[in-house]
Design a protein around this motif. Structure first.
Motif, short mmCIF file in Angstrom:
data_model
loop_
_atom_site.label_atom_id
_atom_site.label_comp_id
_atom_site.label_asym_id
_atom_site.label_seq_id
_atom_site.Cartn_x
_atom_site.Cartn_y
_atom_site.Cartn_z
N UNK A 1 0.83 -1.21 0.00
CA UNK A 1 0.00 0.00 0.00
C UNK A 1 0.86 1.25 0.00
N UNK A 2 1.92 1.24 0.80
CA UNK A 2 2.84 2.38 0.83
C UNK A 2 3.48 2.59 -0.54
N UNK A 3 3.89 1.51 -1.16
CA UNK A 3 4.50 1.61 -2.49
C UNK A 3 3.51 2.17 -3.51
N UNK A 4 2.24 1.76 -3.39
CA UNK A 4 1.22 2.29 -4.29
C UNK A 4 1.03 3.79 -4.12
N UNK A 5 1.02 4.24 -2.85
CA UNK A 5 0.89 5.68 -2.60
C UNK A 5 2.06 6.45 -3.20
N UNK A 6 3.26 5.92 -3.04
CA UNK A 6 4.43 6.61 -3.58
C UNK A 6 4.38 6.67 -5.10
N UNK A 7 3.91 5.60 -5.71
CA UNK A 7 3.76 5.60 -7.18
C UNK A 7 2.76 6.67 -7.60
N UNK A 8 1.65 6.82 -6.85
CA UNK A 8 0.67 7.86 -7.17
C UNK A 8 1.27 9.26 -6.99
N UNK A 9 2.07 9.44 -5.97
CA UNK A 9 2.72 10.73 -5.73
C UNK A 9 3.63 11.08 -6.90
N UNK A 10 4.44 10.12 -7.33
CA UNK A 10 5.34 10.36 -8.46
C UNK A 10 4.55 10.72 -9.71
N UNK A 11 3.45 10.02 -9.95
CA UNK A 11 2.63 10.29 -11.12
C UNK A 11 2.01 11.67 -11.06
N UNK A 12 1.43 12.03 -9.91
CA UNK A 12 0.77 13.34 -9.79
C UNK A 12 1.75 14.49 -9.97
N UNK A 13 2.93 14.34 -9.39
CA UNK A 13 3.89 15.43 -9.43
C UNK A 13 4.79 15.39 -10.65
N UNK A 14 4.71 14.29 -11.41
CA UNK A 14 5.53 14.18 -12.60
C UNK A 14 6.99 13.91 -12.30
N UNK A 15 7.27 13.30 -11.14
CA UNK A 15 8.64 13.03 -10.74
C UNK A 15 9.03 11.60 -11.10
N UNK A 16 10.33 11.33 -11.07
CA UNK A 16 10.80 9.96 -11.29
C UNK A 16 11.76 9.48 -10.22
#
Length: 783
Positions: A746-761
């Protein structure tokens, strides 16, 4: 460098959505990604139908975060030759250059500071031109990379060529007897099964049919196109019947040329077989549709392809039949449906058309249809169907281009080419093709010197495009000839347009009083000829000139007359520009609320049409209004948006240069109010927005991501913000999960969503972002 969320979204928008599942190719995807990390140009090579394009698109989707300015697909299959290669790339990058510079020069300048992946798809028929283009762009833009698909390598320095093989095949099922589950692990069988389920929902690989399925995919050599074409036949055949017909067809190839690769023979045989399964009328239609470039709609199929064995009333049923057989692909665009053909199938149809001797006649019918379409569009450009026409012409651009080329290549056809290029004037202006349109007009003017009404109209049309490109000397020469020809012909319409565009030239040079005189004479001509198009265009420019001169009452009167002319015909495009012009005058009078309403109403229309110049002018006026109302953060962000817009067009305030003083004043006042640091930050935020976000912000429909202090909700949810702060503190995924009492996944999923929303890698970028927000303080409405 921080990658913005908007750019990530913009990057993905540059690639088409996958309409069917992507099966297998994990090794190839990984290899291409590895090579792209080390090399600046990678070319996927292989036979037609092997899946080069799908592989390139999947790689593009997976690496898009690594490219700050996105991944863009440039489709070359519909390009008739190398002459318009650079223009095609400009179109794919959504660059509407108004400067008149060479397209390659525009591309180099645009890409010079960008970090982008270009996917050049189907290079084989323009291979040398693609090689030269890629080499020059890579030399000029150090952070640009190229992923090409072609039947052979480009042959340029530093290139890595990656052969794309057929899908791995299963072993002989009769000898090894694998279980159905084991067989489904193979990519070729899995692809066949998935495509079969699309037409027979309860299809499955079973103990009973596994041997047959195994033999089918082996007989097809693992070619994805072959497998997909075969699987669709299960709508009418059993798997055994399918295999039997494959066996029969392939035995016919034993006498073929041994110089041809077996897999090419196999694909050819499969297409031959598909062709054989069509009715005689479907075969005729298949060949005739091959004369189209970039697709067609039903009306075009009925007009061009009927007759000589195909009744017009039967075309729709034949189209449905070819869609069912996967020869034509159905695509919905806006309110219409279009059809396209895979390039391999189009080439096959073209060969059949050539063999039966119909190709010259179909080319003539294609040319005539699109020549007439352009004329009809011109006749109906001022009315309620205007937007539909603009969109239709944009969808038909590849066919219009082919028809124009055919006109000029046909003896005695230059007059038709010049007339058609002139009829498409609004297509050139409202889409990506302004420079191309001017080139077609100039080609026609050179090829057809006949001093008649068509030439006169072409002269002032080319002059308008030259003015938009800021080529005032070029426009002046064209207008001089147009005026002389209009007087010679005694044509008040030509004289009226010459006066109109002479007025624009005068405004460009700052001679407003002289411009008003030209506009008044133009009005007299257009009223005499009862031309609502000329009348509306002239009233827009006259209103702007009066406003610039400080004659407010006259400016508003001209604007209101123009709106009445437009509303009487249900016209939208000229009306939108008139509302923008009135917005300028109302803003000058100090009515900021009304000015904003006018500019935003104009922007809504121009957004629906995709008119970048119109959108840029509307955002200009909204920025001036914001600065005058003390909304300096908003003004600065809109100025940032304008940097992107005018950069794409290549000419700030294109065609409206006399308004540049208002822009400069807005920028100076906003910079002084915010201070240099805050001003620069706000401009950067505006420039980082995607086009959709920028327009929504200008229309105050929503707050874009990364707004900082000014307004709107934070871009992350409370939980995501909490996790972002833990990432910034250096916690691992496991530690974050333990801290919040959630599963690590679940934590990994949240981080993936954060990266997607902010456009970061990377996690490091999240940490920097958290630190920046902490220094700025909470946004309005945040705790």
């Amino acid at each position: 460098m921080t990658t913005k969320a908007s750019r990530s979204r913009h990057a993905s928008a540059g690639l088409p959505a996958e309409m069917t599942s992507f099966v297998g190719r994990r090794h190839e995807v990984a290899e291409v990604k590895r090579l792209l990390a080390a090399s600046r140009v990678v070319t996927l090579t292989g036979t037609g139908g092997v899946g080069k394009t799908r592989l390139a698109l999947r790689v593009g989707q997976e690496v898009r975060r690594a490219f700050r300015d996105g991944v863009r697909l440039v489709e070359l299959a519909a390009l008739p030759g190398p002459d318009l290669l650079a223009e095609t790339v400009l179109e794919a990058l959504e660059i509407r250059d108004r400067t008149g510079r060479a397209p390659l020069e525009v591309l180099r300048d645009f890409l010079r500071e960008r970090q982008m992946l270009l996917i050049l798809d189907n290079c084989e028929h323009v291979l040398d031109a693609c090689a030269v283009l890629a080499d020059r762009l890579l030399r000029a833009a150090p952070e640009v990379r190229v992923l090409a698909t072609s039947r052979q390598a480009l042959g340029i320095g530093g290139e890595h060529a990656v052969p794309v093989p057929p899908l791995p095949l299963p072993d002989d099922c009769e000898a090894n007897a694998p279980s159905p589950d084991a067989l489904m692990q193979g990519e070729a069988v899995r692809l066949f099964a998935e495509r079969a389920r699309a037409v027979v929902p309860d299809f499955a690989v079973t103990e009973d049919n596994r041997d047959v399925i195994c033999r089918i995919v082996r007989r097809l050599d693992g070619l994805p196109l072959g497998i997909e074409l075969a699987a669709v036949r299960l709508r009418a055949l059993s798997a055994q019947q399918l295999l039997d017909r494959l066996d029969d067809r392939f035995r016919l190839l034993t006498a073929g040329s041994r110089a041809v690769l077996p897999r090419h023979q196999t694909l050819r045989a499969l297409i031959d077989w598909s062709y054989g399964l069509c009715s005689e009328e479907e075969r005729l239609l298949w060949g005739r549709v091959s004369v189209f470039a970039g697709g067609l709609d039903l009306e075009a199929a009925e007009e061009v392809c009927s007759g000589g064995g195909i009744a017009r009333r039967d075309v729709i049923d034949l189209v449905i039949g070819l869609v069912d057989k996967c020869v034509l692909i159905r695509e919905e665009q806006q309110e219409t449906v279009r059809y396209r053909m895979l390039e391999t199938l189009r080439e096959y149809g073209a060969e059949r058309l050539e063999a039966c001797g119909e190709r010259p006649a179909l080319r003539d019918r294609h040319r005539g249809y699109y020549r007439d379409l352009a004329g009809q569009a011109r006749a109906e450009v001022f009315g309620p169907g205007q937007v539909a026409w603009f969109r239709r012409l944009q969808a038909e651009h590849a066919n219009l281009r082919m028809a124009l080329e055919s006109c000029f290549a046909t003896p005695g056809g230059a007059a038709d080419g010049l007339s058609m290029a002139t009829d498409l004037l609004y297509h050139w202006i409202t889409s990506y093709y302004l420079g191309e349109g001017r080139a077609w007009l100039e080609r026609g003017l050179a090829a057809d010197p006949e001093p008649g009404a068509v030439r006169a109209r072409a002269l002032w049309s080319a002059a308008w495009l030259a003015i938009i490109q800021a080529d005032i000397p070029g426009a002046t020469g064209l207008l001089g000839e147009a005026r002389r020809l209009g007087l010679r012909l005694g044509d008040p319409a030509v004289i009226g347009y010459a006066e109109l565009f002479d007025g624009m030239v005068a405004m460009w040079d700052g001679r407003a009083e002289e411009a008003v005189g030209h506009y008044r004479r133009a009005l007299e001509c257009h009223r005499g000829t009862r031309d609502p198009v000329g009348l509306a265009l002239t009233l827009i420019r006259l209103s702007l000139a009066y406003s610039f001169e400080g004659c407010s009452e006259e400016a508003v009167a001209a604007g209101e007359e123009c709106l009445a002319v437009c509303e009487a015909s249900g016209e939208g495009w000229h009306r939108a520009y008139m509302m923008m012009a009135l917005g300028v005058e109302v803003w000058r009078q100090g009515d900021l609320r009304r000015a904003g309403e006018l500019a935003q109403a104009s922007l809504v229309f121009n957004r629906s049409l995709g008119d970048l110049l119109g959108m840029g002018m509307d955002v200009e006026v909204l920025a001036w209004i914001a600065a005058s109302g003390g909304q300096h953060q908003r003004a600065a962000r809109l100025l940032g948006v304008l940097r992107t817009v005018w950069g794409a067009l290549g000419a700030p305030l294109s065609g409206y240069g006399h308004l540049a003083g208002y822009h400069d004043t807005c920028e100076a006042e906003t910079r002084q109010a915010l201070g240099e640091t805050a001003f620069a930050a706000a401009v950067r935020r505006g420039a980082a927005l995607s086009r959709a976000e920028a327009l929504a912000y200008a229309l105050q429909e929503e707050t874009p991501a990364l707004d900082g202090k000014e307004e709107g909700p934070p871009p992350l949810t409370r939980r995501e913000t909490q996790i972002a702060e833990l990432v910034a503190r250096g916690l691992t995924n496991k530690e974050i999960a333990a801290s919040l009492v959630i599963a690590q996944r679940t934590a990994e999923g949240h981080i993936e969503h954060i990266l997607t929303k902010l456009g970061f890698n990377s996690r490091a970028q999240i940490a920097v972002w958290v630190g920046e927000r902490a220094r700025e303080g909470p946004a309005d409405g945040e705790p």
